[in-house]
Design an enzyme around this catalytic site. Structure first.
Site, short mmCIF file in Angstrom:
data_model
loop_
_atom_site.label_atom_id
_atom_site.label_comp_id
_atom_site.label_asym_id
_atom_site.label_seq_id
_atom_site.Cartn_x
_atom_site.Cartn_y
_atom_site.Cartn_z
N ASP A 1 -9.89 -4.60 -4.45
CA ASP A 1 -9.13 -3.54 -3.80
C ASP A 1 -9.28 -2.24 -4.58
OD1 ASP A 1 -7.24 -1.88 -2.63
OD2 ASP A 1 -5.52 -3.15 -3.09
N SER B 1 0.82 -1.20 0.00
CA SER B 1 0.00 0.00 0.00
C SER B 1 0.86 1.26 0.00
CB SER B 1 -0.96 -0.05 1.20
OG SER B 1 -1.98 0.91 1.06
N HIS C 1 -7.69 -5.61 -0.12
CA HIS C 1 -6.57 -4.83 0.39
C HIS C 1 -6.32 -5.25 1.84
CE1 HIS C 1 -4.03 -1.20 -0.04
NE2 HIS C 1 -4.13 -1.15 1.27
#
Length: 348
Positions: free
Chosen positions: A286, A189, A316
């Protein structure tokens, strides 16, 4: 009233250990989008989160949200074995060095790992279980870096810390048991965003780098939903929310113009000569899926060796789910295998 952490962990572990048929009965009808079916384990976990009204970090004051993130990752990460783990300081910030079981004192491959959390949350503890699994399964040392967080430290603080930490590792490779010819940088991320930035710096400065490991990376802070349909499709109900993303954006980038800065939007950067090969992992459900895959395609089009792997049934944050269920852990094990291969680590 919240259950004790141990009881919450046992409950989630028990539910996600049920046979698929039992999980399906509890989770409800399959969730299908873009021809992808959400993992029944993940669907059940999301339903349990809603039933117990698990707090959302982005709706809490930042200090409390950070505590909650750490708490939730402990629940799903469990206690993962590793040869050793020790805390140290790297370029002025805290870090943790993980060594796999059976490692010798000879210099070997090492991954510099940068955690996710929208530049606001996360740290050494939130990603401890993930780093342990990567260390053990890949057979490489992992150095997790605890860069400065927003809103206390705004852009480019996190970027500067990540770059400084990597330069430190190159200069002090012997101190962390690293072979300079077998270094990787990676993260998930926001950490994937920083890792991509570090890789670009390494190429421009001629620093050794064998692999960039980008796990559902945030690559374009301008984040136009018309360009990336996954933002609208998965921004609610699949763990990572629009509110979480907005909090990170507003906290780290108070000046909207900074969103187009290549240091926070690696997808908008030039691809430098000699950029390290990339392994890019995305999750089917995601919001960041499309920008991560766009970054992989851009690197590939520029001649960079890229392996793009979409884990279609995941959300995610799946790298945290190494202590519960089967599907997410299998995905993390696959990522670890790619890391092992990319750094030429011995087979397990």
């Amino acid at each position: 009233m919240r259950l004790p952490l141990r009881l919450e962990s046992l409950g989630v572990r028990a539910a996600l250990a049920l046979p698929d048929r039992a999980q399906r009965a509890l989770a409800g009808r399959p969730v299908v989008h873009d021809g992808q079916t959400l993992s029944v384990e993940t669907q059940l976990m999301l339903r349990l989160r809603a039933l117990v009204r698990m707090p959302e970090a982005e709706r809490l004051p930042v200090p409390q949200g950070r505590v909650e993130i750490d708490r939730q990752t402990v629940i799903v990460g469990g206690r993962q074995p590793v040869g050793s783990a020790r805390d140290l300081a790297v370029a002025g910030v805290p870090a943790r060095l993980y060594t796999p079981t059976g490692a010798t004192s000879a210099p070997g491959p090492l991954l510099v790992y940068l955690h996710g959390g929208a530049f606001v949350f996360g740290g050494l503890d939130s990603h401890d279980a993930t780093c342990r699994v990567l260390t053990q399964e890949a057979g490489v040392r992992v150095l997790a870096v605890d860069y400065r967080l927003a809103p206390e430290h705004r852009f480019p603080a996190a970027y500067d810390d990540a770059v400084a930490a990597y330069r430190w590792v190159v200069e002090h490779a012997a101190e962390v048991g690293a072979d300079p010819a077998r270094l990787a940088v990676g993260g998930d991320s926001a950490g994937g965003n920083l890792a991509a930035g570090v890789a670009a710096v390494a190429a421009r400065e001629g620093l050794p780098l064998a692999l960039q490991l980008l796990i559902y990376p945030a690559t374009d802070s301008t984040r136009d939903a018309r360009t990336y349909p996954s933002i609208a499709a998965f921004g609610e109900g699949f763990y990572l929310t629009h509110r979480f993303l907005e909090l990170g954006f507003e906290s780290y980038l108070p000046d909207p113009a900074a969103a187009a800065d290549p240091r926070t939007s690696p997808l908008l950067d030039d691809v430098p000569e000699g950029l390290a090969p990339a392994y890019v992992a995305t999750a089917g459900f995601d919001p960041l899926r499309d920008e991560g895959e766009a970054h992989a395609r851009r690197l590939s089009d520029a001649g960079v060796p890229v392996e793009l792997r979409r884990f279609e049934d995941q959300i995610h944050g799946f790298v945290h789910l190494v202590g519960v269920g089967r599907r997410a852990r299998a995905a993390v094990d696959e990522i670890a295998a790619a890391l092992r291969k990319g750094l030429g680590a011995p087979a397990a």
